[in-house]
Design a protein around this motif. Structure first.
Motif, PDB file in Angstrom:
ATOM      1  N   PRO A  35       0.837  -1.211   0.000  1.00  0.00           N
ATOM      2  CA  PRO A  35       0.000   0.000   0.000  1.00  0.00           C
ATOM      3  C   PRO A  35       0.867   1.254   0.000  1.00  0.00           C
ATOM      4  N   ILE A  36       0.490   2.235  -0.781  1.00  0.00           N
ATOM      5  CA  ILE A  36       1.300   3.455  -0.846  1.00  0.00           C
ATOM      6  C   ILE A  36       1.169   4.267   0.437  1.00  0.00           C
ATOM      7  N   ILE A  37       0.138   4.008   1.217  1.00  0.00           N
ATOM      8  CA  ILE A  37      -0.056   4.733   2.466  1.00  0.00           C
ATOM      9  C   ILE A  37       1.084   4.441   3.436  1.00  0.00           C
ATOM     10  N   ASN A  38       1.806   3.312   3.212  1.00  0.00           N
ATOM     11  CA  ASN A  38       2.990   3.014   4.027  1.00  0.00           C
ATOM     12  C   ASN A  38       4.046   4.102   3.908  1.00  0.00           C
ATOM     13  N   TYR A  39       4.056   4.773   2.763  1.00  0.00           N
ATOM     14  CA  TYR A  39       5.046   5.811   2.509  1.00  0.00           C
ATOM     15  C   TYR A  39       4.495   7.209   2.746  1.00  0.00           C
ATOM     16  N   PHE A  40       3.183   7.342   2.768  1.00  0.00           N
ATOM     17  CA  PHE A  40       2.546   8.649   2.969  1.00  0.00           C
ATOM     18  C   PHE A  40       1.478   8.546   4.056  1.00  0.00           C
ATOM     19  N   PRO A  41       1.834   8.201   5.282  1.00  0.00           N
ATOM     20  CA  PRO A  41       0.830   7.979   6.329  1.00  0.00           C
ATOM     21  C   PRO A  41       0.005   9.219   6.661  1.00  0.00           C
ATOM     22  N   GLU A  42       0.552  10.392   6.379  1.00  0.00           N
ATOM     23  CA  GLU A  42      -0.182  11.622   6.683  1.00  0.00           C
ATOM     24  C   GLU A  42      -1.405  11.816   5.788  1.00  0.00           C
ATOM     25  N   PHE A  43      -1.484  11.032   4.704  1.00  0.00           N
ATOM     26  CA  PHE A  43      -2.626  11.161   3.795  1.00  0.00           C
ATOM     27  C   PHE A  43      -3.594   9.991   3.931  1.00  0.00           C
ATOM     28  N   ASN A  44      -3.622   9.387   5.092  1.00  0.00           N
ATOM     29  CA  ASN A  44      -4.547   8.280   5.367  1.00  0.00           C
ATOM     30  C   ASN A  44      -5.929   8.856   5.637  1.00  0.00           C
ATOM     31  N   LYS A  45      -6.619   9.248   4.571  1.00  0.00           N
ATOM     32  CA  LYS A  45      -7.879   9.988   4.717  1.00  0.00           C
ATOM     33  C   LYS A  45      -9.114   9.101   4.788  1.00  0.00           C
ATOM     34  N   LYS A  47     -10.921   4.880   3.611  1.00  0.00           N
ATOM     35  CA  LYS A  47     -10.639   3.468   3.334  1.00  0.00           C
ATOM     36  C   LYS A  47     -10.190   3.247   1.896  1.00  0.00           C
ATOM     37  N   GLU A  48     -10.772   3.967   0.949  1.00  0.00           N
ATOM     38  CA  GLU A  48     -10.383   3.801  -0.446  1.00  0.00           C
ATOM     39  C   GLU A  48      -8.927   4.213  -0.642  1.00  0.00           C
ATOM     40  N   ASN A  49      -8.535   5.296  -0.003  1.00  0.00           N
ATOM     41  CA  ASN A  49      -7.164   5.782  -0.101  1.00  0.00           C
ATOM     42  C   ASN A  49      -6.183   4.732   0.422  1.00  0.00           C
ATOM     43  N   GLN A  50      -6.555   4.024   1.476  1.00  0.00           N
ATOM     44  CA  GLN A  50      -5.686   3.011   2.075  1.00  0.00           C
ATOM     45  C   GLN A  50      -5.475   1.821   1.147  1.00  0.00           C
ATOM     46  N   ARG A  51      -6.375   1.588   0.218  1.00  0.00           N
ATOM     47  CA  ARG A  51      -6.308   0.408  -0.654  1.00  0.00           C
ATOM     48  C   ARG A  51      -5.400   0.613  -1.859  1.00  0.00           C
ATOM     49  N   ILE A  52      -4.955   1.836  -2.128  1.00  0.00           N
ATOM     50  CA  ILE A  52      -4.116   2.092  -3.295  1.00  0.00           C
ATOM     51  C   ILE A  52      -2.735   1.457  -3.086  1.00  0.00           C
ATOM     52  N   THR A  53      -2.282   0.688  -4.065  1.00  0.00           N
ATOM     53  CA  THR A  53      -0.991   0.011  -3.981  1.00  0.00           C
ATOM     54  C   THR A  53      -0.031   0.536  -5.053  1.00  0.00           C
ATOM     55  N   ILE A  54       1.208   0.107  -4.954  1.00  0.00           N
ATOM     56  CA  ILE A  54       2.196   0.442  -5.986  1.00  0.00           C
ATOM     57  C   ILE A  54       1.746  -0.088  -7.340  1.00  0.00           C
ATOM     58  N   LYS A  55       1.142  -1.266  -7.353  1.00  0.00           N
ATOM     59  CA  LYS A  55       0.643  -1.824  -8.611  1.00  0.00           C
ATOM     60  C   LYS A  55      -0.416  -0.930  -9.231  1.00  0.00           C
ATOM     61  N   SER A  75       1.622  23.723  -8.967  1.00  0.00           N
ATOM     62  CA  SER A  75       1.506  23.542  -7.520  1.00  0.00           C
ATOM     63  C   SER A  75       2.900  23.550  -6.870  1.00  0.00           C
ATOM     64  N   LYS A  76       2.954  23.935  -5.610  1.00  0.00           N
ATOM     65  CA  LYS A  76       4.227  24.058  -4.916  1.00  0.00           C
ATOM     66  C   LYS A  76       4.789  22.706  -4.495  1.00  0.00           C
ATOM     67  N   ASN A  77       3.905  21.728  -4.304  1.00  0.00           N
ATOM     68  CA  ASN A  77       4.345  20.393  -3.879  1.00  0.00           C
ATOM     69  C   ASN A  77       3.574  19.368  -4.702  1.00  0.00           C
ATOM     70  N   TRP A  78       4.235  18.771  -5.688  1.00  0.00           N
ATOM     71  CA  TRP A  78       3.552  17.891  -6.632  1.00  0.00           C
ATOM     72  C   TRP A  78       2.985  16.645  -5.956  1.00  0.00           C
ATOM     73  N   VAL A  79       3.753  16.032  -5.075  1.00  0.00           N
ATOM     74  CA  VAL A  79       3.287  14.817  -4.407  1.00  0.00           C
ATOM     75  C   VAL A  79       2.052  15.101  -3.571  1.00  0.00           C
ATOM     76  N   ASN A  80       2.095  16.159  -2.785  1.00  0.00           N
ATOM     77  CA  ASN A  80       0.926  16.518  -1.986  1.00  0.00           C
ATOM     78  C   ASN A  80      -0.279  16.806  -2.870  1.00  0.00           C
ATOM     79  N   PHE A  81      -0.038  17.484  -3.992  1.00  0.00           N
ATOM     80  CA  PHE A  81      -1.126  17.802  -4.911  1.00  0.00           C
ATOM     81  C   PHE A  81      -1.834  16.534  -5.383  1.00  0.00           C
ATOM     82  N   VAL A  82      -1.053  15.521  -5.758  1.00  0.00           N
ATOM     83  CA  VAL A  82      -1.645  14.272  -6.252  1.00  0.00           C
ATOM     84  C   VAL A  82      -2.394  13.552  -5.135  1.00  0.00           C
ATOM     85  N   LEU A  83      -1.787  13.480  -3.961  1.00  0.00           N
ATOM     86  CA  LEU A  83      -2.400  12.742  -2.854  1.00  0.00           C
ATOM     87  C   LEU A  83      -3.651  13.420  -2.305  1.00  0.00           C
TER      88      LEU A  83
END
Length: 267
Positions: A35-45, A47-55, A75-83
């Motif tokens: 799960p990508i949330i392992n790398y971005f725990p601050e964006f654990n908003k 249940k659907e967000n938690q299911r997103i994986t690297i695949k 945007s000033k922070n591309w990663v934050n913008f996407v998440l």
């Protein structure tokens, strides 16, 4: 022209896919189902967000809304913008082509390995292939741009394609696992009757005589075309601003028949 650097645009995505495979092989990333949330725990908003994986990121099926590069780039922070985008579809349900997914993958690679994506590529991919003359642009957070950031030579694009046709081997060294070559280039998401998407690679199915080809595709007609059945790699660089797909027609109608005729005549 083979010594001139070209902006390869979204061909960058296929190179990023290879780096993810190397990171998995080294144990820096557990697997594509992480799960990508392992790398971005601050964006654990939610249940659907938690299911997103690297695949899901590799196959462009994260479900995250994508407003386009014109939304992300200013945007000033591309990663934050996407998440921070809404989840439009359940992860894995629908494909939406997104450079945002690639930027998240680049950020994940850096978090997982402790190296900037460019430095990781230099150490484990570019230097082994003898690729030294390139440029990889970064965002404001110093994250290499995963979706379109690379500029490199045509001859070096050819080396990268040859690595795949040679099942991950370069000279006597196994740079990419054979298993990753197969997994990352095989069809995962159907786009239409003749086209599907893999892990940041496209697949096109022609008639039975030609079969399947695998493509890295960039804006304005940048292509690395793999025809594994024929151990063939074709690289094209151009600046076609309208419909660059005619280059694929040229490959299908003229280049590949020359190869198949040669094989037949020399059997």
């Amino acid at each position: 022209m083979k010594e001139k650097q070209h902006k390869i645009y979204s061909v960058t995505k296929s190179i990023l896919s290879a780096l993810i495979g190397i990171a998995i092989d080294k144990g820096d990333i557990e697997n594509v189902n992480t799960p990508i949330i392992n790398y971005f725990p601050e964006f654990n908003k939610d249940k659907e967000n938690q299911r997103i994986t690297i695949k899901h990121l590799l196959t462009m099926t994260s479900g995250l809304h994508w407003p386009g590069n014109s939304g992300m780039i200013p945007s000033k922070n591309w990663v934050n913008f996407v998440l921070e985008q809404d989840v439009d579809h359940p992860p894995g349900k629908e494909m939406v082509y997104s450079c945002g997914s690639s930027q998240l993958l680049s950020a994940i690679l850096q978090k997982a390995t402790g190296l900037n994506t460019e430095d990781f590529a230099k150490k484990y991919l570019f230097t082994p292939l003898g690729i030294t003359d390139y440029k990889w642009n970064r965002d404001a957070q110093d994250i290499a741009i995963g979706g379109f950031g690379l500029t490199m030579k045509t001859v070096d694009m050819l080396k990268f394609g040859a690595l795949y046709v040679n099942e991950g081997r370069w000279k006597s060294k196994q740079i990419l696992p054979i298993e990753w070559i197969e997994e990352s280039t095989s069809p995962k998401v159907k786009v239409n009757d003749g086209t599907s998407y893999a892990y940041h690679w496209w697949n096109k199915q022609f008639d039975n005589q030609i079969g399947r080809i695998v493509l890295a595709v960039g804006y304005e007609g940048q292509y690395i075309i793999l025809a594994p059945e024929y151990r063939l790699v074709v690289v094209m660089t151009s600046s076609i601003k309208d419909d660059s797909s005619r280059l694929i027609d040229y490959f299908k109608d003229y280049l590949l028949p020359c190869v198949t005729d040669h094989i037949v005549n020399n059997e």
